[in-house]
Design an enzyme around this catalytic site. Sequence first.
Site, PDB file in Angstrom:
ATOM      1  N   PHE A 131      -5.523 -48.064 -43.010  1.00 46.36           N
ATOM      2  CA  PHE A 131      -5.360 -46.834 -43.768  1.00 46.36           C
ATOM      3  C   PHE A 131      -6.547 -46.475 -44.649  1.00 46.36           C
ATOM      4  O   PHE A 131      -6.534 -45.452 -45.316  1.00 46.36           O
ATOM      5  CB  PHE A 131      -4.116 -46.938 -44.661  1.00 46.36           C
ATOM      6  CG  PHE A 131      -2.868 -47.235 -43.889  1.00 46.36           C
ATOM      7  CD1 PHE A 131      -2.295 -46.277 -43.085  1.00 46.36           C
ATOM      8  CD2 PHE A 131      -2.276 -48.478 -43.955  1.00 46.36           C
ATOM      9  CE1 PHE A 131      -1.142 -46.545 -42.371  1.00 46.36           C
ATOM     10  CE2 PHE A 131      -1.129 -48.758 -43.246  1.00 46.36           C
ATOM     11  CZ  PHE A 131      -0.559 -47.785 -42.443  1.00 46.36           C
ATOM     12  N   SER A 132      -7.577 -47.304 -44.698  1.00 53.57           N
ATOM     13  CA  SER A 132      -8.648 -47.028 -45.639  1.00 53.57           C
ATOM     14  C   SER A 132      -9.966 -47.617 -45.168  1.00 53.57           C
ATOM     15  O   SER A 132     -10.006 -48.452 -44.261  1.00 53.57           O
ATOM     16  CB  SER A 132      -8.288 -47.565 -47.030  1.00 53.57           C
ATOM     17  OG  SER A 132      -7.599 -48.786 -46.960  1.00 53.57           O
ATOM     18  N   LYS A 137     -13.007 -47.972 -52.162  1.00 61.19           N
ATOM     19  CA  LYS A 137     -12.111 -47.698 -51.047  1.00 61.19           C
ATOM     20  C   LYS A 137     -11.786 -46.212 -50.997  1.00 61.19           C
ATOM     21  O   LYS A 137     -11.400 -45.608 -51.993  1.00 61.19           O
ATOM     22  CB  LYS A 137     -10.813 -48.484 -51.195  1.00 61.19           C
ATOM     23  CG  LYS A 137      -9.841 -48.267 -50.028  1.00 61.19           C
ATOM     24  CD  LYS A 137      -8.417 -48.604 -50.376  1.00 61.19           C
ATOM     25  CE  LYS A 137      -8.243 -50.089 -50.600  1.00 61.19           C
ATOM     26  NZ  LYS A 137      -6.813 -50.456 -50.635  1.00 61.19           N
ATOM     27  N   ASP A 162       1.065 -53.359 -45.003  1.00 64.34           N
ATOM     28  CA  ASP A 162       0.279 -53.881 -43.879  1.00 64.34           C
ATOM     29  C   ASP A 162      -0.417 -55.151 -44.336  1.00 64.34           C
ATOM     30  O   ASP A 162      -1.556 -55.127 -44.791  1.00 64.34           O
ATOM     31  CB  ASP A 162      -0.745 -52.839 -43.421  1.00 64.34           C
ATOM     32  CG  ASP A 162      -1.494 -53.289 -42.169  1.00 64.34           C
ATOM     33  OD1 ASP A 162      -1.027 -54.233 -41.501  1.00 64.34           O
ATOM     34  OD2 ASP A 162      -2.545 -52.702 -41.866  1.00 64.34           O
TER      35      ASP A 162
END
Length: 949
Positions: free
Chosen positions: A681-682, A698, A798
């Site tokens: 996601f990043s 991030k 996650d």
Amino acid sequence: MGCSGRILKPLFCLFFVSYFSAANSELPSAQHAAMVDLSRLLRLWDVNMEPNPCSWKGVLCDSDNSSVTNIFLSGSSLSSEEFLPVICQIDTLQALDLSRNHLSRIPEQFIKDCGGISGLRLLNFSSNRLVGSLPTFVGYKNLEILDLSFNSMNGTIGLQLNELVSLKCLNLSSNGFSGPVPTRIGRDKALEQLQLSRNRFQGTISEDIISYVNLTYIDLGANYLSGSLPLQIGDLSKLEFLILSANNLSGEVPESLSKISTLVRLAANQNNFAGKIPNGLTNYVKNLDLSYNNMSGSIPVDLLSKPQLETVDLTNNELVGPIPGDVSSSSNLVRLRLGSNMLNGTIPETFGNLQNLKYLELDNNQLTGLIPNGLGSCKNLLLLNLAQNNFWGRLPTQLGNLQGLQVMKLQSNNLSGEIPSEIMQLKELTVLNVGWNSLNGSIPPLISVLQKLINLNLQGNYLTGAIPNTIGDMSSLIELRLGTNRLTSPIPRMPRNLQIALNLSSNHFDGPIPRSFSLLVNLEVWDLSNNQFSGDIPEFLAQLLSLTALNLTNNQLSGIVPIFRSWVLLDTKGNPNLTNRTAIDTSPLSEKKRKPIIVAVVVVVVALFVSAALVMFIIFMSRRRNNRGNVMEFQEEDPPTTTIIQGKLLSLSVIHRSNIDFSEAMEAVSDPSNIEVKTRFSTYYKADMPCGSSYYVKKLKWDDKIFQLGSHHKFGKELEVLGRLSNSNIMTPLAYVLTIESAYLFFEYAPKGTLFDILHGSSGSVLDWSSRYSIAIGAAQGLAFLHGCASGPVLLLDLSSKNIFLKSLKEPQIGDIELCKVIDPSKSTGSLSTVAGSVGYIPPEYAYTMRVSPAGNVYSFGVILLELLTGKTAVSEGAELAKTVLANHSKQQQQKWELQILDKTISKTSSDVRSQMGAVLNVAASCVSPSPEARPKMKTVLRMLLNAR
């Protein structure tokens, strides 16, 4: 599970009577004085503001407020024990709840003095930090409920509870108690509920337990119990729940269990039970779980015939013969799991009567015949798994009636014919796997209507023609496998969100690699091998930051191989006209060719030097204008793409506050060469500050629908809460910057990168066991801290080795902790499992519950432990590591299992290392238990790891 409502009901009745009564009478002076002392010690109440203790929060009195009866201080952040003896001065006390605090011990004086309170009925110290052995309870003649669960107590249990003659509910689960299961619990044997799960009890289950004839609930799961069950266990005629999961119990399942008419749940999974399943076992049971044992013989013909039956799980045994077809037309069966056995025959036609069935798993057996049309009548079916059998014939068109179906797995059978168009009616489908069959025809163009599909696997068939152009419209698709077919060019535009894998291998594709592939910026694994691709390897492939593996073997490619990033596993064998760039670079050049190159290099270097000087001057002047403190306001002259709306330092550390430079960070994230890590996601950038320190920055995309960032103010408040967390094993945000299109979070830099890089990267270095064990302990400490946060558990969406960062080889930090606050699974284009975890780390229950949980985090952590122990990736050789380990464990002796599983380069270094790795392997196995209830809590996992020293 706590004590049942039936036992607590009288206490709650007392609560309501007390709560709504008038406050006219006064407490006796002794009680009032004791309560005033408590307010002084606890500082939870203000005597000056409210002098009547019966009005204090958590304090209940009798109907005329003349005596204190209940004190409920759960979750009050209490840590000092000095107040406890004062409570014992309240001789009318009936219930004391001190759960979810930070108490580390129960003073002897408290145990002694409170034993004289004749009316005390409930004592709850669960979810604290208690250590040491179980105290001896003398007195407590009317105590009915004792809850010391979720602590760190240890030692054996002998006669400490024998005087509790009225005890009905005992909960000691999730501690470190050892020795045999206690059978001296109240001389009068009034016990109704016995909860001892997730401890270290060993030995056999004594026949003495049969003498507790009032038992309704027994939970001995996740211990080290062995031997067989007492044959007379059926004499417990009031028993409703029997949970024996995750032990080493053996022998046969006693037939006497079938005569307990009150039995609702029998969970004996993950043991070594053998022999046949007793006849009549489901006469009364609603939930039966005998999975992961060594049960043999055939399934009793009446097992599925009882109308009250709701769930049956017989997965991973040695059962043979047919599936019983005796199914009640009024069946309430919701889940039926018979996978990984040796069942044969066909699927009974009567299964069409199972109108309430949601999950049907018959995979990995020897079933044959046609898939019955009647399955299309199971209108509530959400998951259908018939993979790895011998089914043949065409796919029934009636499967298109399963409008709610989310997962269909039919791979590795002998199915033939075309893919029916009726399958395109399954609009809720997220996983469709019909690979490794004999399907023919073309891929239906209408497949694009399956807009929720995240995993499409059609490989290993005889499909022909071109891939339909509509496939590019499948925006949810993150994995596409079309290899080993007879597909031909042209290749259309692929779905842009592909992430896990694209497999087009072993087909008839030719011509150049399509330029449209450059749009697949999130894709990790590509397989284009065994085709007739020609021309150069496109340079854009080498620029894809998410790429980890690219297989181009056995094609007709030519030219120079581009330079790929160090983490990419590249295979180009079988392309005779390809040349590596290193070979070109080192070949001798003629003098005529060298001179122009040298001149050009000199010109470029001079130009770069002048440009760099100019840029540095501009940056210097810009900083002088814009450096106005830590909170940066909107600047009209800033470029629109990096306009800073807000920036704020969260860390209270003087070092971080003086080191972090927002302008420098924004420059760093504008340069792709600063990208160090990409997670689901990043993207993490390395930002070097003017002071010489480095930080991770991030990037989260503000406009991505999956991020529920909300307003800038709300997002900032969420980050401030996380920034106040203090634990050396979690990555807490130090600062943030918000721009129009993105959010940027600042973290301490981890020089060693991620655990995945160290374990599975191409560095060639082997991580020793001391470092691996330190990483396991540190990560467990971080996760236990997050799960135990006073404001509620912080869950990881996650958790994998890719988001465990290493400051050193013995200092891990868990990253991505803020995702639980900023990601909205309901905005995901796929199912929850698309959001909640990486492949190989996702616990099996997420397919059913669609809810992230602490137990799910424990499963993911168990996979990380397995990576540390085996050196293998979470998905290795096409199989999930956790499932492979569990499958081998259930069929082998412990020593042989360890030899096969453990990383030999590490385990052979010494016998002590081998012994410690074996102990940690048992912890990992308990964490990846298929049953969420059988998994230990993270605090227990940490304690188990520490005990493995």
